[in-house]
Design a protein around this motif. Structure first.
Motif, short mmCIF file in Angstrom:
data_model
loop_
_atom_site.label_atom_id
_atom_site.label_comp_id
_atom_site.label_asym_id
_atom_site.label_seq_id
_atom_site.Cartn_x
_atom_site.Cartn_y
_atom_site.Cartn_z
N GLY A 155 0.01 -13.40 -9.35
CA GLY A 155 1.28 -12.69 -9.48
C GLY A 155 1.93 -12.44 -8.13
N ARG A 156 3.27 -12.26 -8.17
CA ARG A 156 4.02 -12.08 -6.92
C ARG A 156 5.04 -10.96 -7.04
N LEU A 157 5.40 -10.38 -5.89
CA LEU A 157 6.51 -9.44 -5.78
C LEU A 157 7.60 -10.12 -4.97
N ALA A 171 4.99 -10.25 -1.62
CA ALA A 171 3.53 -10.15 -1.77
C ALA A 171 3.06 -11.17 -2.79
N THR A 172 1.87 -11.71 -2.54
CA THR A 172 1.24 -12.64 -3.48
C THR A 172 -0.15 -12.09 -3.81
N GLY A 173 -0.88 -12.78 -4.67
CA GLY A 173 -2.25 -12.37 -4.97
C GLY A 173 -2.34 -11.18 -5.92
N LEU A 174 -1.26 -10.90 -6.66
CA LEU A 174 -1.28 -9.74 -7.55
C LEU A 174 -1.87 -10.12 -8.91
N ALA A 175 -2.60 -9.17 -9.50
CA ALA A 175 -3.25 -9.40 -10.79
C ALA A 175 -2.38 -8.83 -11.91
N THR A 176 -1.60 -9.68 -12.54
CA THR A 176 -0.66 -9.29 -13.61
C THR A 176 0.16 -8.04 -13.28
N PRO A 177 1.04 -8.14 -12.30
CA PRO A 177 1.95 -7.02 -12.04
C PRO A 177 2.92 -6.88 -13.20
N THR A 178 2.90 -5.74 -13.90
CA THR A 178 3.74 -5.58 -15.09
C THR A 178 4.81 -4.52 -14.95
N GLY A 179 4.70 -3.68 -13.90
CA GLY A 179 5.70 -2.64 -13.70
C GLY A 179 5.85 -2.36 -12.22
N SER A 183 10.10 3.87 -4.18
CA SER A 183 10.16 5.27 -3.77
C SER A 183 11.62 5.62 -3.51
N SER A 184 11.94 6.92 -3.54
CA SER A 184 13.34 7.32 -3.43
C SER A 184 13.91 7.02 -2.05
N ASP A 185 13.04 6.89 -1.02
CA ASP A 185 13.55 6.57 0.33
C ASP A 185 13.44 5.07 0.63
N ASN A 186 13.17 4.25 -0.35
CA ASN A 186 13.07 2.78 -0.22
C ASN A 186 11.94 2.35 0.72
N SER A 187 10.99 3.23 1.04
CA SER A 187 9.98 2.85 2.03
C SER A 187 8.78 2.12 1.44
N TYR A 188 8.57 2.28 0.14
CA TYR A 188 7.46 1.56 -0.51
C TYR A 188 7.79 1.31 -1.97
N ILE A 189 6.98 0.46 -2.59
CA ILE A 189 7.16 0.19 -4.01
C ILE A 189 5.77 0.21 -4.67
N TYR A 203 4.12 -1.48 1.23
CA TYR A 203 5.00 -0.83 2.20
C TYR A 203 6.17 -1.74 2.58
N ILE A 204 7.37 -1.21 2.44
CA ILE A 204 8.58 -1.98 2.74
C ILE A 204 9.05 -1.71 4.17
N THR A 205 8.78 -0.51 4.66
CA THR A 205 9.14 -0.15 6.04
C THR A 205 7.96 0.63 6.64
N GLY A 206 8.08 0.98 7.91
CA GLY A 206 7.09 1.84 8.56
C GLY A 206 5.95 1.07 9.18
N PRO A 207 4.97 1.80 9.74
CA PRO A 207 3.88 1.15 10.46
C PRO A 207 3.02 0.21 9.62
N LYS A 208 2.98 0.44 8.30
CA LYS A 208 2.15 -0.43 7.44
C LYS A 208 3.00 -1.49 6.73
N VAL A 209 4.18 -1.75 7.27
CA VAL A 209 5.11 -2.68 6.62
C VAL A 209 4.43 -3.97 6.17
N ASP A 210 4.79 -4.43 4.97
CA ASP A 210 4.29 -5.68 4.37
C ASP A 210 2.82 -5.62 3.96
#
Ligand SMILES: *[C@@H]1O[C@H](CO)[C@@H](O)[C@H](O)[C@H]1NC(C)=O
Ligand SMILES: *[C@@H]1O[C@H](CO)[C@@H](O)[C@H](O)[C@H]1NC(C)=O
Ligand SMILES: *[C@@H]1O[C@H](CO)[C@@H](O)[C@H](O)[C@H]1NC(C)=O
Ligand SMILES: *[C@@H]1O[C@H](CO)[C@@H](O)[C@H](O)[C@H]1NC(C)=O
Ligand SMILES: *[C@@H]1O[C@H](CO)[C@@H](O)[C@H](O)[C@H]1NC(C)=O
Ligand SMILES: *[C@@H]1O[C@H](CO)[C@@H](O)[C@H](O)[C@H]1NC(C)=O
Ligand SMILES: *[C@@H]1O[C@H](CO)[C@@H](O)[C@H](O)[C@H]1NC(C)=O
Ligand SMILES: *[C@@H]1O[C@H](CO)[C@@H](O)[C@H](O)[C@H]1NC(C)=O
Length: 301
Positions: A155-157, A171-179, A183-189, A203-210
């Motif tokens: 699965g992929r994002l 992102a790749t390597g996901l196991a059946t992402p279904t939902g 986050s309200s500040d767009n920093s993660y999903i 993580y979409i932003t910040g020190p742990k991005v990607d």
């Protein structure tokens, strides 16, 4: 076409300190006759609900009359199957057709435009506060979660930028992402992995991005995730087994805080898929097997 069912309200504190609740009042918005399956729900700004419908295997008539009233497994992949749906702040609707890809349609409806076809199983969509569209390809091998359950991690994002129309694989390597839920500040999903009983955080932003990490574990049957209206919690439909329905409230650090029993009109329905908060005390409940949209009133959740 409204009908009400009243369910007794009860709340108690368990030793685990996970609050256990029941739905107080349901109303049901009946779908047109011979129509079932509002699996994922969205809104138009300032107006009623949009719910996607399909017949019981989720397939519906995108391919002429071939698909009407036909649940034959041989049509799996031939007929369209509308899944995730989200609306941006100008009322433009984005949705996944599992087998055909990511579509868009304007606020007044009409024929949808295929925006990105290169998907094997498009199934969840969310939109951030600046209009970027996030979506998942549930698998690149299986269109049947029962088969993916063995070991699939294909699965992929992805993200669609409406300004450039570019799509980026995040992102790749996901196991059946279904939902998914931003986050309200767009920093993660957050991403539910149905076959792994987990919710991941990307993580979409910040020190742990990607990077990806586990947000919550041991949530069998967690199919979807929605952010609360104030942005501080997430709601996760959980079906640990057929005819067993709970809605979890999980805080922003991944702790389950409340476990709501979804019974009432869902008692005879195998699974539910979506629970979208519409006010601090009301949720729209969606199931691919229901012929109605549930409106649940819940206090203290
Ligand atoms: C739906 O079915 C019910 C029961 O068969 C019938 O009374 C009703 O008129 C139908 N509604 C429509 C819009 O066809
Ligand atoms: C409709 O179904 C046929 C097979 O019956 C298939 O070849 C065709 O690609 C389908 N069309 C669409 C738009 O999916
Ligand atoms: C599907 O079947 C029902 C009854 O079995 C019928 O009333 C309805 O018209 C059918 N729908 C289509 C699109 O053929
Ligand atoms: C999905 O796979 C399971 C397990 O093999 C099978 O029982 C089921 O019929 C399949 N579903 C479809 C729609 O092909
Ligand atoms: C909503 O999506 C449409 C179509 O991509 C786009 O034209 C519009 O600018 C978007 N609105 C916002 C607020 O992002
Ligand atoms: C994973 O599934 C594939 C397809 O069913 C199979 O070929 C492979 O051997 C499986 N791997 C493991 C480790 O189970
Ligand atoms: C989430 O809940 C846990 C356990 O109740 C608590 O320790 C943690 O501080 C909470 N997180 C937030 C952001 O409130
Ligand atoms: C919620 O409660 C039900 C019924 O007690 C249970 O089966 C389920 O595992 C609980 N979920 C979590 C995450 O604790």
């Amino acid at each position: 076409m409204k009908m009400s069912v009243v369910v007794v309200f009860a709340a108690l504190l368990l030793p685990s300190a996970v609050l256990s609740l029941e739905v107080s009042v349901y109303s049901m918005v009946m779908l047109p006759n011979n129509t079932i399956g509002p699996a994922y729900i969205t809104f138009l700004p300032g107006s009623p609900v949009v719910a996607l419908t399909g017949i019981s295997n989720g397939d519906y008539g995108w391919n002429g009359t071939l698909c009407d009233n036909n649940t034959s497994p041989s049509l799996f992949g031939t007929c369209g199957r509308a899944l995730g749906i989200a609306t941006n702040t100008s009322g433009f609707i984005y949705f996944c057709d599992a087998y055909k890809g990511l579509f868009g349609v304007g606020p007044s409806g009409g024929p949808a435009t295929l925006l990105f076809p290169y998907l094997f199983f498009c199934n969840a969509v969310d939109i951030d506060s600046i209009g970027m569209v996030y979506f998942t390809d549930g698998s690149q091998k299986y269109r049947n979660n029962s088969l993916a359950r063995i070991n699939d991690t294909s699965g992929r994002l992805l993200r669609y930028d409406p300004n450039t129309r570019d799509v980026t694989v995040l992102a790749t390597g996901l196991a059946t992402p279904t939902g998914i839920a931003l986050s309200s500040d767009n920093s993660y999903i957050l991403i539910t992995q149905l076959i792994k009983d987990t919710i991941l955080k990307f993580y979409i932003t910040g020190p742990k991005v990607d990077s990806l990490e586990v947000f919550a574990r041991n949530i069998p049957g967690a199919s979807n995730v929605r952010r609360s209206l104030d942005g501080s919690n997430y709601y996760v439909p959980q079906n640990p087994k057929p005819y067993s329905h709970f809605l979890l409230r999980i805080n922003s650090t991944g702790n389950v805080q409340a476990n709501l029993s979804i019974a009432g009109p869902y008692s005879n329905i195998a699974y539910f898929r979506d629970a979208r908060p519409v006010s601090p005390t009301a949720f729209y409940i969606g199931s691919q097997y229901a012929n109605f949209l549930g409106v649940a009133t819940i206090f203290g959740f």
